[in-house]
Structure formats: structure tokens, C-alpha cells
Design a protein around this motif. Structure first.
Motif, PDB file in Angstrom:
ATOM      1  N   HIS A 100       3.259  10.227  -9.647  1.00  0.00           N
ATOM      2  CA  HIS A 100       2.489  10.337 -10.891  1.00  0.00           C
ATOM      3  C   HIS A 100       1.132  10.974 -10.575  1.00  0.00           C
ATOM      4  O   HIS A 100       0.095  10.289 -10.579  1.00  0.00           O
ATOM      5  CB  HIS A 100       2.301   8.968 -11.549  1.00  0.00           C
ATOM      6  N   PRO A 101       1.090  12.280 -10.278  1.00  0.00           N
ATOM      7  CA  PRO A 101      -0.183  12.914  -9.880  1.00  0.00           C
ATOM      8  C   PRO A 101      -1.217  12.928 -10.990  1.00  0.00           C
ATOM      9  O   PRO A 101      -2.416  13.007 -10.708  1.00  0.00           O
ATOM     10  CB  PRO A 101       0.251  14.337  -9.499  1.00  0.00           C
ATOM     11  N   ALA A 102      -0.801  12.862 -12.267  1.00  0.00           N
ATOM     12  CA  ALA A 102      -1.773  12.884 -13.358  1.00  0.00           C
ATOM     13  C   ALA A 102      -2.710  11.684 -13.300  1.00  0.00           C
ATOM     14  O   ALA A 102      -3.874  11.764 -13.731  1.00  0.00           O
ATOM     15  CB  ALA A 102      -1.045  12.932 -14.703  1.00  0.00           C
ATOM     16  N   PHE A 103      -2.227  10.560 -12.772  1.00  0.00           N
ATOM     17  CA  PHE A 103      -3.084   9.374 -12.667  1.00  0.00           C
ATOM     18  C   PHE A 103      -4.238   9.634 -11.696  1.00  0.00           C
ATOM     19  O   PHE A 103      -5.405   9.315 -11.988  1.00  0.00           O
ATOM     20  CB  PHE A 103      -2.248   8.184 -12.208  1.00  0.00           C
ATOM     21  N   GLY A 104      -3.940  10.193 -10.527  1.00  0.00           N
ATOM     22  CA  GLY A 104      -5.001  10.504  -9.568  1.00  0.00           C
ATOM     23  C   GLY A 104      -5.979  11.529 -10.103  1.00  0.00           C
ATOM     24  O   GLY A 104      -7.205  11.411  -9.895  1.00  0.00           O
ATOM     25  N   ASP A 105      -5.472  12.564 -10.806  1.00  0.00           N
ATOM     26  CA  ASP A 105      -6.367  13.565 -11.391  1.00  0.00           C
ATOM     27  C   ASP A 105      -7.238  12.954 -12.483  1.00  0.00           C
ATOM     28  O   ASP A 105      -8.391  13.367 -12.674  1.00  0.00           O
ATOM     29  CB  ASP A 105      -5.544  14.722 -11.957  1.00  0.00           C
ATOM     30  N   SER A 106      -6.695  11.974 -13.206  1.00  0.00           N
ATOM     31  CA  SER A 106      -7.505  11.291 -14.223  1.00  0.00           C
ATOM     32  C   SER A 106      -8.633  10.495 -13.565  1.00  0.00           C
ATOM     33  O   SER A 106      -9.752  10.429 -14.102  1.00  0.00           O
ATOM     34  CB  SER A 106      -6.622  10.359 -15.054  1.00  0.00           C
ATOM     35  N   LEU A 107      -8.358   9.910 -12.396  1.00  0.00           N
ATOM     36  CA  LEU A 107      -9.418   9.209 -11.673  1.00  0.00           C
ATOM     37  C   LEU A 107     -10.526  10.169 -11.241  1.00  0.00           C
ATOM     38  O   LEU A 107     -11.717   9.837 -11.322  1.00  0.00           O
ATOM     39  CB  LEU A 107      -8.829   8.503 -10.451  1.00  0.00           C
ATOM     40  N   LEU A 123      -8.393  18.426 -16.328  1.00  0.00           N
ATOM     41  CA  LEU A 123      -8.079  18.031 -14.947  1.00  0.00           C
ATOM     42  C   LEU A 123      -6.788  17.223 -14.815  1.00  0.00           C
ATOM     43  O   LEU A 123      -6.014  17.453 -13.875  1.00  0.00           O
ATOM     44  CB  LEU A 123      -9.258  17.238 -14.364  1.00  0.00           C
ATOM     45  N   PRO A 124      -6.483  16.255 -15.696  1.00  0.00           N
ATOM     46  CA  PRO A 124      -5.219  15.508 -15.521  1.00  0.00           C
ATOM     47  C   PRO A 124      -3.960  16.364 -15.655  1.00  0.00           C
ATOM     48  O   PRO A 124      -2.881  15.944 -15.228  1.00  0.00           O
ATOM     49  CB  PRO A 124      -5.283  14.445 -16.637  1.00  0.00           C
ATOM     50  N   PHE A 125      -4.097  17.571 -16.231  1.00  0.00           N
ATOM     51  CA  PHE A 125      -2.921  18.419 -16.459  1.00  0.00           C
ATOM     52  C   PHE A 125      -2.898  19.641 -15.540  1.00  0.00           C
ATOM     53  O   PHE A 125      -2.092  20.548 -15.745  1.00  0.00           O
ATOM     54  CB  PHE A 125      -2.903  18.892 -17.922  1.00  0.00           C
ATOM     55  N   ARG A 126      -3.762  19.668 -14.544  1.00  0.00           N
ATOM     56  CA  ARG A 126      -3.903  20.875 -13.723  1.00  0.00           C
ATOM     57  C   ARG A 126      -2.675  21.176 -12.872  1.00  0.00           C
ATOM     58  O   ARG A 126      -2.402  22.330 -12.567  1.00  0.00           O
ATOM     59  CB  ARG A 126      -5.135  20.750 -12.821  1.00  0.00           C
ATOM     60  N   ARG A 127      -1.902  20.166 -12.476  1.00  0.00           N
ATOM     61  CA  ARG A 127      -0.717  20.419 -11.634  1.00  0.00           C
ATOM     62  C   ARG A 127       0.444  20.955 -12.461  1.00  0.00           C
ATOM     63  O   ARG A 127       1.210  21.784 -11.973  1.00  0.00           O
ATOM     64  CB  ARG A 127      -0.298  19.136 -10.914  1.00  0.00           C
ATOM     65  N   MET A 149       0.828  -1.202   0.000  1.00  0.00           N
ATOM     66  CA  MET A 149       0.000   0.000   0.000  1.00  0.00           C
ATOM     67  C   MET A 149       0.864   1.255   0.000  1.00  0.00           C
ATOM     68  O   MET A 149       0.571   2.226  -0.681  1.00  0.00           O
ATOM     69  CB  MET A 149      -0.922  -0.017   1.227  1.00  0.00           C
ATOM     70  N   ARG A 150       1.920   1.219   0.787  1.00  0.00           N
ATOM     71  CA  ARG A 150       2.798   2.382   0.845  1.00  0.00           C
ATOM     72  C   ARG A 150       3.492   2.605  -0.499  1.00  0.00           C
ATOM     73  O   ARG A 150       3.672   3.745  -0.928  1.00  0.00           O
ATOM     74  CB  ARG A 150       3.841   2.186   1.951  1.00  0.00           C
ATOM     75  N   ARG A 151       3.850   1.500  -1.162  1.00  0.00           N
ATOM     76  CA  ARG A 151       4.494   1.628  -2.471  1.00  0.00           C
ATOM     77  C   ARG A 151       3.534   2.261  -3.479  1.00  0.00           C
ATOM     78  O   ARG A 151       3.923   3.105  -4.287  1.00  0.00           O
ATOM     79  CB  ARG A 151       4.946   0.250  -2.944  1.00  0.00           C
ATOM     80  N   PHE A 152       2.258   1.857  -3.417  1.00  0.00           N
ATOM     81  CA  PHE A 152       1.271   2.445  -4.326  1.00  0.00           C
ATOM     82  C   PHE A 152       1.074   3.928  -4.032  1.00  0.00           C
ATOM     83  O   PHE A 152       0.932   4.751  -4.946  1.00  0.00           O
ATOM     84  CB  PHE A 152      -0.053   1.692  -4.197  1.00  0.00           C
ATOM     85  N   SER A 153       1.080   4.290  -2.740  1.00  0.00           N
ATOM     86  CA  SER A 153       0.927   5.695  -2.370  1.00  0.00           C
ATOM     87  C   SER A 153       2.092   6.532  -2.882  1.00  0.00           C
ATOM     88  O   SER A 153       1.899   7.641  -3.397  1.00  0.00           O
ATOM     89  CB  SER A 153       0.817   5.821  -0.846  1.00  0.00           C
ATOM     90  N   LEU A 154       3.315   6.002  -2.757  1.00  0.00           N
ATOM     91  CA  LEU A 154       4.473   6.728  -3.278  1.00  0.00           C
ATOM     92  C   LEU A 154       4.409   6.842  -4.793  1.00  0.00           C
ATOM     93  O   LEU A 154       4.793   7.876  -5.374  1.00  0.00           O
ATOM     94  CB  LEU A 154       5.763   6.019  -2.849  1.00  0.00           C
ATOM     95  N   TRP A 155       3.919   5.784  -5.463  1.00  0.00           N
ATOM     96  CA  TRP A 155       3.797   5.848  -6.913  1.00  0.00           C
ATOM     97  C   TRP A 155       2.763   6.896  -7.324  1.00  0.00           C
ATOM     98  O   TRP A 155       2.956   7.638  -8.287  1.00  0.00           O
ATOM     99  CB  TRP A 155       3.386   4.474  -7.441  1.00  0.00           C
ATOM    100  N   MET A 156       1.663   6.961  -6.596  1.00  0.00           N
ATOM    101  CA  MET A 156       0.636   7.978  -6.876  1.00  0.00           C
ATOM    102  C   MET A 156       1.184   9.381  -6.690  1.00  0.00           C
ATOM    103  O   MET A 156       0.878  10.295  -7.468  1.00  0.00           O
ATOM    104  CB  MET A 156      -0.562   7.763  -5.944  1.00  0.00           C
TER     105      MET A 156
END
Length: 391
Positions: free
Chosen positions: A11-18, A55-59, A1-8
Motif C-alpha cells: 500500500h504505497p499510497a499510505f507512505g506517500d500520504s505520511l 503526492l499520495p498518487f504519484r506512483r 515489524m516485517r508484516r508492517f513493512s510488507l503491508w507498507m
């Protein structure tokens, strides 16, 4: 879980795409209702693309993405027509996300400008597209959502600024640590170079002089040659012992090293005797007590006299004599080594590379003293050093 959190986080665009996909589901759920109420499907789709697509490009592009979302909001305002249009859709929440993004990633000024546009659009939406009673409640709800977005943007922006400051401080601390390590290594290398030079140069110079004498006297005066060879062997053993002790300290801190006391000003008497044995008469004049000098001063006096007499042996020529004066007062200690040889300063630097003079000057400077070396007005070479003793 921690590895997935660090990956997120990487890669913030993935979370914004969600987030965009989640809001898209709401839009698709009301698409049929909007078309039934007279909203053009192409207009509905254009608003969806404008408000959710950035939204995926907002950051990475907060200003551009936010104003594309705002353009989609105004397009919705003028195309979803009259009181028959749907008042709220999922993509409308992208406006709150855009406001949060500007406050957190750009700054308050950009957030205030964007909030002013949102206020104007909200008032137009309340006047033209919903009834009066609905307007009061919905506008209040919209302001609550936008206010919450602003507060979250302020909080995250302050946290990001704090993290940036911590990172900058860590970088500065690492840089300072590396610089201090380099300075410490350089100082230690200089100190080791001084010690090796002082030990080796003096011993080798004495050995060379005695070896030359033995070569001349081996046929005519074998006893003198034998004494010279014996002196060479003794001097070599002493130098080798001192070098082994120094190298033992350098190899390992855990190794049990045989420690020996550092020489001090009292050892100048032995230096004078060794120099006389090498064929250079030395007169030693000591005024004051030199037995209880500070350790650093005593070692520096010994090393400077050692190097000066070594240069006399190597460069002054035959028939040279030397004078060593040490005078102590309550405030300072004065040291002077003078010879009457015919060697020149150029000879000293050319043969030794100038390392001996550099080492003597460094020893005096470390203790806050003064050092000078140069030709003597009456001929020969003179070395002077002064060390403060007062607190």
C-alpha cells in the motif's frame, strides 16, 4: 515489524500520504509568517493543495502528479510576491520528490524535461524573489537537492528494472518447468500405455484363441480342450504377474517392488512357439547375433514381434501362417513379420483402435529407426522395422 513493512510495500499510497502530512506540518508552521509578509492565505492554501495533494498518487499517476506539483511551484513563484515573500516552505520539497518519481517510474527522458522546467523556475525564483548573495547559496542548495533526487531516482529505477527482469525470468522458468513436467507425464503415459497394450493384448488374444478351440473340442476331444484350458490359465497367470509388477512400480516409489528383467530379442523364439500353440504356424529366421543387442533395441524387437503376431492371431483368419525374419549387420538390425492371412488393414484398426500400430511406430521412432506396416503385395499383412546400431 516485517508484516508492517510488507503491508507498507503493498500500500504505497499510505507512505506517500505520511510524507505529504509531514511536509504539510512545515507549511502550517510558516503559514502565519507568510500572511504577515503579505502572502494571501488563499494563494498559500492553493499552493499547498497543488504541491502536496498529488503526492499520495504519484506512483500510480507519476506524470500527472508531478506536473500538478510543478504547477503549484510556479503558482507559488508568481503569488508569494517579491522579496517580502518567504523563500522556502515545506511543500517545496515536493518538487524534488516529483523529480525522483519521474526518473524512477517513468524514465530519463521524462525526468530531463521536468528538470528543465525546474531549472527555469529556480532561476526565476533566484532572480525575482531573493537577493544576490542569498541566490548563490540557495540555488546551490536547490541544485544539490535536485541532484540527489535524480541520483536516487536512477538507483531505484535500475533496481526496479532488475527486479522486473528477475520476475520475468522466474515466470519463464516456471512455465518451462510446467511444460517439461507435462511432456514428461505425457511420455510416461505413452510408455505405460504401450507396455500395458503389449502385455494384455498378446495374452488376451492367445487366451481367446485357446478358449474358442476348447469350446469346439470339449465334446469330441476332451484332452485337447483340457490342454487349451491349461494354456489359458498359464497365459493369464503370466500376464497378471507382469501387470502386478508394472502397477507396483506405479503405485509407490518407496514400495519394495519385485523387479524382473525386460524381455529382449531372444524371447522371440518363445513368442513363435506360443503362436504355434495358438494354431498359427510360424517360421523364424534369425541372421546374426541377437543376444547382445542394446537393451532398448532388444525390447522393441520383442514387443513389435509380439504385437505383429498378436494381430495375425486376431485378424488373419484360419489357415494363416507367419514368417518372422531378424537380420543383424554391424550398422543396423532389420525386422520383418509377414503373414498370408486375409485380414485387411481396416480390420486391424477397427478392432484394436490402431493403438498397436501406433505403439510399434513409437518404439521404432524413439530409437531413431524406421517403421512401416501395410498389406503385403502377395496377400496378407507385413510389418517392417529398422534400428540403427552404429554409434
Amino acid at each position: 515489524m516485517r508484516r508492517f513493512s510488507l503491508w507498507m510495500k503493498a500500500h504505497p499510497a499510505f507512505g506517500d500520504s505520511l510524507i505529504a502530512g509531514f511536509l504539510l506540518l512545515f507549511d502550517l508552521g510558516v503559514a502565519a509568517t507568510a500572511v504577515d509578509r503579505g502572502v494571501s492565505f488563499s494563494a498559500f492554501l492553493a499552493v499547498t493543495l497543488l504541491m502536496l495533494g498529488p503526492l499520495p498518487f504519484r506512483r500510480h499517476h507519476p506524470l500527472g502528479a508531478s506536473y500538478l506539483i510543478l504547477a503549484g511551484g510556479f503558482l507559488q513563484l508568481f503569488t508569494h510576491g517579491g522579496s517580502n515573500g518567504i523563500p522556502v516552505r515545506g511543500s517545496d520539497f515536493a518538487l524534488a520528490v516529483a523529480l525522483y518519481t519521474l526518473v524512477a517510474y517513468v524514465g530519463r527522458k521524462a525526468g530531463l524535461v521536468y528538470a528543465a522546467w525546474l531549472l527555469a523556475g529556480t532561476m526565476l525564483w533566484a532572480i525575482f524573489q531573493i537577493g544576490e548573495i542569498q541566490a548563490v547559496l540557495l540555488v546551490f542548495l536547490v541544485f544539490v537537492i535536485f541532484g540527489f533526487s535524480w541520483a536516487m531516482g536512477e538507483f531505484i529505477g535500475a533496481r526496479r528494472a532488475y527486479q522486473r527482469e528477475l520476475e520475468q525470468r522466474l515466470v519463464l522458468l516456471e512455465t518451462e518447468r510446467d511444460q517439461q513436467a507435462k511432456i514428461a507425464v505425457g511420455e510416461e503415459r505413452s510408455r505405460i500405455a504401450r507396455e500395458l497394450h503389449d502385455v494384455v493384448a498378446h495374452a488376451v488374444s492367445v487366451m481367446i484363441v485357446h478358449a474358442d478351440g476348447a469350446a469346439y473340442a470339449i465334446r469330441t476331444q476332451p484332452e485337447m480342450a483340457e490342454n487349451a484350458v491349461r494354456t489359458i490359465a498359464e497365459t493369464g497367470r503370466l500376464a497378471l504377474t507382469e501387470m502386478r509388477r508394472l502397477l507396483g512400480v506405479l503405485r509407490s516409489e518407496d514400495a519394495e517392488t519385485q523387479w524382473a528383467p525386460q524381455p529382449d530379442a531372444r524371447g522371440v523364439v518363445e513368442l513363435a512357439e506360443n503362436t504355434r500353440a495358438a494354431g498359427v504356424p510360424v517360421r523364424l529366421e534369425i541372421a546374426g547375433d541377437v543376444e547382445n543387442l542394446p537393451a532398448g533395441v532388444g525390447l522393441s524387437v520383442y514387443r513389435i514381434v509380439q504385437e505383429a503376431l498378436t494381430n495375425t492371431i486376431k485378424h488373419a483368419g484360419t489357415g494363416t501362417s507367419a514368417l518372422v525374419r531378424i537380420a543383424r549387420t554391424p550398422e543396423e538390425l532389420r525386422l520383418e513379420v509377414v503373414d498370408n492371412g486375409f485380414g485387411t488393414p481396416h480390420d486391424v484398426v477397427k478392432v484394436s483402435g490402431g493403438n498397436g500400430l501406433i505403439g510399434m511406430r513409437e518404439r521404432a521412432a524413439v530409437l531413431g529407426g524406421d517403421f512401416e506396416a501395410g498389406p503385403n503385395p502377395g496377400g496378407g499383412w507385413r510389418v517392417r522395422a529398422t534400428f540403427p546400431l552404429a554409434a
